[in-house]
Design a protein around this motif. Structure first.
Motif, short mmCIF file in Angstrom:
data_model
loop_
_atom_site.label_atom_id
_atom_site.label_comp_id
_atom_site.label_asym_id
_atom_site.label_seq_id
_atom_site.Cartn_x
_atom_site.Cartn_y
_atom_site.Cartn_z
N GLY A 1 6.58 -33.60 -26.85
CA GLY A 1 6.57 -35.17 -26.55
C GLY A 1 4.96 -35.32 -26.42
N GLY B 1 12.30 -28.68 -26.03
CA GLY B 1 12.14 -30.04 -25.87
C GLY B 1 13.08 -30.57 -26.26
N ALA C 1 7.31 -54.28 -23.51
CA ALA C 1 7.88 -53.37 -22.86
C ALA C 1 5.44 -52.72 -21.89
N GLY D 1 13.85 -33.28 -30.97
CA GLY D 1 14.07 -32.01 -30.57
C GLY D 1 15.19 -31.58 -30.75
N ALA E 1 5.38 -45.30 -30.03
CA ALA E 1 6.23 -46.69 -29.92
C ALA E 1 7.23 -46.84 -31.39
N ASP F 1 12.76 -24.35 -17.94
CA ASP F 1 10.39 -24.93 -18.18
C ASP F 1 10.49 -23.60 -19.34
N ASP G 1 15.48 -27.87 -22.62
CA ASP G 1 14.83 -28.61 -21.69
C ASP G 1 14.87 -29.16 -21.06
N ARG H 1 5.42 -42.93 -24.06
CA ARG H 1 5.15 -42.24 -25.49
C ARG H 1 4.27 -41.22 -25.87
N LEU I 1 1.48 -26.04 -23.34
CA LEU I 1 1.78 -25.01 -23.70
C LEU I 1 0.96 -24.11 -24.99
N LEU J 1 12.47 -43.86 -32.13
CA LEU J 1 13.16 -43.74 -32.16
C LEU J 1 13.53 -43.40 -33.49
N ALA K 1 13.66 -45.57 -23.51
CA ALA K 1 13.42 -46.36 -25.11
C ALA K 1 14.01 -47.52 -25.16
N ALA K 2 13.42 -48.60 -26.23
CA ALA K 2 14.46 -49.62 -26.06
C ALA K 2 15.38 -49.70 -26.90
P1 FAD Z 1 10.47 -37.06 -25.67
O1 FAD Z 1 11.77 -37.70 -25.83
O2 FAD Z 1 9.67 -37.60 -24.37
O3 FAD Z 1 11.46 -36.08 -25.27
C1 FAD Z 1 10.68 -34.57 -24.81
C2 FAD Z 1 11.27 -33.77 -24.35
O4 FAD Z 1 10.14 -32.16 -24.42
C3 FAD Z 1 11.27 -33.82 -22.69
O5 FAD Z 1 12.76 -33.62 -22.43
C4 FAD Z 1 10.66 -32.75 -21.92
O6 FAD Z 1 11.05 -32.73 -20.98
C5 FAD Z 1 11.15 -32.02 -22.79
N1 FAD Z 1 9.57 -30.87 -22.40
C6 FAD Z 1 8.18 -30.96 -22.63
N2 FAD Z 1 7.72 -29.81 -22.40
C7 FAD Z 1 8.82 -28.93 -22.02
C8 FAD Z 1 8.69 -27.71 -21.48
N3 FAD Z 1 7.27 -26.49 -20.77
N4 FAD Z 1 9.98 -26.53 -21.50
C9 FAD Z 1 11.41 -27.37 -21.96
N5 FAD Z 1 11.05 -29.22 -21.96
C10 FAD Z 1 10.12 -29.76 -22.49
N6 FAD Z 1 10.99 -45.87 -30.02
C11 FAD Z 1 11.56 -46.95 -31.75
O7 FAD Z 1 11.77 -46.26 -32.97
N7 FAD Z 1 12.25 -48.33 -30.83
C12 FAD Z 1 11.43 -48.95 -29.71
O8 FAD Z 1 12.47 -49.60 -30.25
C13 FAD Z 1 11.06 -48.13 -28.65
N8 FAD Z 1 11.12 -48.07 -27.69
C14 FAD Z 1 10.55 -47.82 -26.91
C15 FAD Z 1 10.63 -48.14 -24.80
C16 FAD Z 1 9.72 -47.70 -23.98
C17 FAD Z 1 9.84 -47.89 -23.00
C18 FAD Z 1 9.62 -45.99 -24.67
C19 FAD Z 1 9.04 -44.95 -23.67
C20 FAD Z 1 9.30 -45.49 -25.92
C21 FAD Z 1 9.81 -46.32 -27.05
N9 FAD Z 1 9.72 -45.85 -28.17
C22 FAD Z 1 10.74 -46.57 -29.43
C23 FAD Z 1 9.37 -44.39 -28.51
C24 FAD Z 1 9.90 -43.35 -28.77
O9 FAD Z 1 11.16 -43.59 -27.58
C25 FAD Z 1 9.66 -42.47 -28.49
O10 FAD Z 1 8.51 -41.97 -30.17
C26 FAD Z 1 10.64 -40.98 -28.63
O11 FAD Z 1 11.26 -40.86 -28.23
C27 FAD Z 1 9.76 -39.67 -28.80
O12 FAD Z 1 10.42 -38.48 -28.73
P2 FAD Z 1 10.08 -36.75 -28.30
O13 FAD Z 1 11.67 -35.99 -28.65
O14 FAD Z 1 8.90 -36.63 -29.36
O15 FAD Z 1 9.48 -37.35 -27.09
#
Ligand code: FAD
Length: 372
Positions: free
Chosen positions: A203, A7, A262, A12, A333, A174, A30, A306, A209, A336, A41-42
């Protein structure tokens, strides 16, 4: 030893970067799911004005905001210029003077142990509008100079690039877990098994998994739609983040780009369509606060999921009764803000170094149910 990060959202990418920087042998995998939260994300980094009372959550997001300048400096030294981060400040709006007084009080109280908040200034409606001209009349604000905005895509790419420069390998595919009874031995991806210590930062997609191990991982996906607008011939590059009294927000990037969002949509699954209802919800609120955006160009809609773990509190650490696996998830939320920092913490945990946060406060056991 080899480390495999599954991920590559912000969490990640940061984990992989910090592992590689410390000389570890890292592979980052990924799947490039549409709706990656980081890509949609914003980008607001301003955790201090939140009224949420959960201390563990606050410690995490506060640590996240504080870590940014140091991380951006490290990335610069790695030759990464386009990190998408800028300290532009934030204005928190209200029409009620009493509410604004309370906000100032809260910010000053929080500044006692978070000097990174910077200057806290009360602005009149006229001054507020100078900072963000599309606003309606009548909104006073509290300006917080330490707030920042970050382009999630750009930061993620910088982290991955810099990780590669430190020797990390990136695999698109995957991934699933390779395991032997209660021990995770590596990762299966693209028909190959790679052995090593696994770090799972997947995420909203984490659940399947862990299923083969008899574990139900309690993460839910909350759909969020967001829009990108453009004002022609307007230099928006230094405009502050705008936090209205409702749960919506606006922020600007260079080139006239304004992001407004959002939605918060639970239980709709991984449906990544922008919808009429979603757009209506966003525009209804955004144009009321900032009627000056009425004639802006609608350039893009984005949808992301999210990831939430129980109690809206992120988890990180070992999975009980499973060896060879570390997990971090539930950034919700504010990922980032917290993600780069939590990734650094997860890397420290994997390498047996001391972490700043106590993993017991973010216990993975809270997010799992064992299925018999
Ligand atoms: P993700 O970014 O979702 O990444 C997970 C990754 O894992 C994905 O690329 C997926 O393809 C990969 N994956 C999953 N399963 C597998 C698998 N089996 N094999 C290979 N790859 C896999 N946060 C802030 O701090 N400020 C903000 O202003 C803000 N605004 C936001 C606005 C929106 C519209 C959204 C949706 C979110 C916002 N957030 C904000 C929250 C923030 O974006 C998320 O909390 C954060 O990006 C989560 O990151 P992550 O790495 O955990 O997950």
């Amino acid at each position: 030893e080899k480390y495999m990060v599954i991920g590559a959202g912000i969490l990640g990418a940061s984990t992989g970067y910090h592992l590689a920087k410390k000389g570890a042998d890292v592979t980052i995998i990924d799947r490039n799911d549409p709706g990656q939260a980081t890509e949609a994300a914003a980008g607001i980094v301003c955790p201090w004005l939140s009224q949420r009372r959960n201390k563990k959550w606050y410690r995490l997001v506060k640590g996240g905001a504080k870590y940014y300048p140091e991380l951006i400096q490290m990335l610069k030294e790695d030759g990464e210029q386009e990190t998408g981060y800028r300290r532009v400040g934030a204005i928190s709006l209200h029409t009620d003077d009493k509410k604004l007084d309370q906000m100032v009080e809260r910010a000053l109280k929080r500044r006692e142990d978070a000097p990174e908040i910077g200057e806290v200034t009360r602005l009149t409606p006229e001054e507020t509008k100078k900072h963000f001209p599309p606003l309606a009349d009548g909104y006073g604000s509290v300006h917080v100079s330490g707030a920042a905005r970050v382009d999630g895509r750009a930061l993620k790419e910088s982290l991955l690039n810099a990780a590669r420069k430190s020797g990390a390998t990136f695999v698109q595919g995957d991934a699933s877990l390779a395991f032997d009874n209660n021990e995770v031995t590596g990762v299966k991806v693209n028909g190959k098994t790679i052995r090593g210590q696994v770090l799972m930062t997947t995420g909203a997609w984490a659940k399947p998994l862990l299923e083969p191990l008899g574990i139900e991982f309690l993460v839910s996906a909350q759909k969020a739609q967001i829009v990108h607008l453009e004002l022609t011939n307007t230099d928006t590059s230094k405009w502050p983040v705008v936090m209205p009294p409702n749960n919506q927000y606006m922020l600007s990037f260079g080139g006239g780009r304004i992001v407004a969002g959002a939605t918060h949509e639970d239980d709709v699954g991984f449906d990544n369509r922008p919808t009429a209802g979603g757009m209506h919800y966003i525009f209804d609120k955004a144009l009321e606060i900032a009627p000056g955006l009425y004639d802006s160009t609608l350039v893009e809609t984005r949808v992301g999921f999210r990831p939430f773990t129980p109690g809206f509190l992120p988890v990180f650490g070992e999975v009980p009764n499973i060896d060879g696996l570390l997990v971090a998830n539930g950034l919700g939320a504010s990922g980032l803000t917290s993600g780069p920092y939590l990734g650094a913490e997860l890397a420290r945990l994997a390498l047996g170094e001391e972490t700043e946060l106590d993993p017991a406060d973010y216990d993975v056991a809270e997010a799992i149910r064992t299925v018999e």
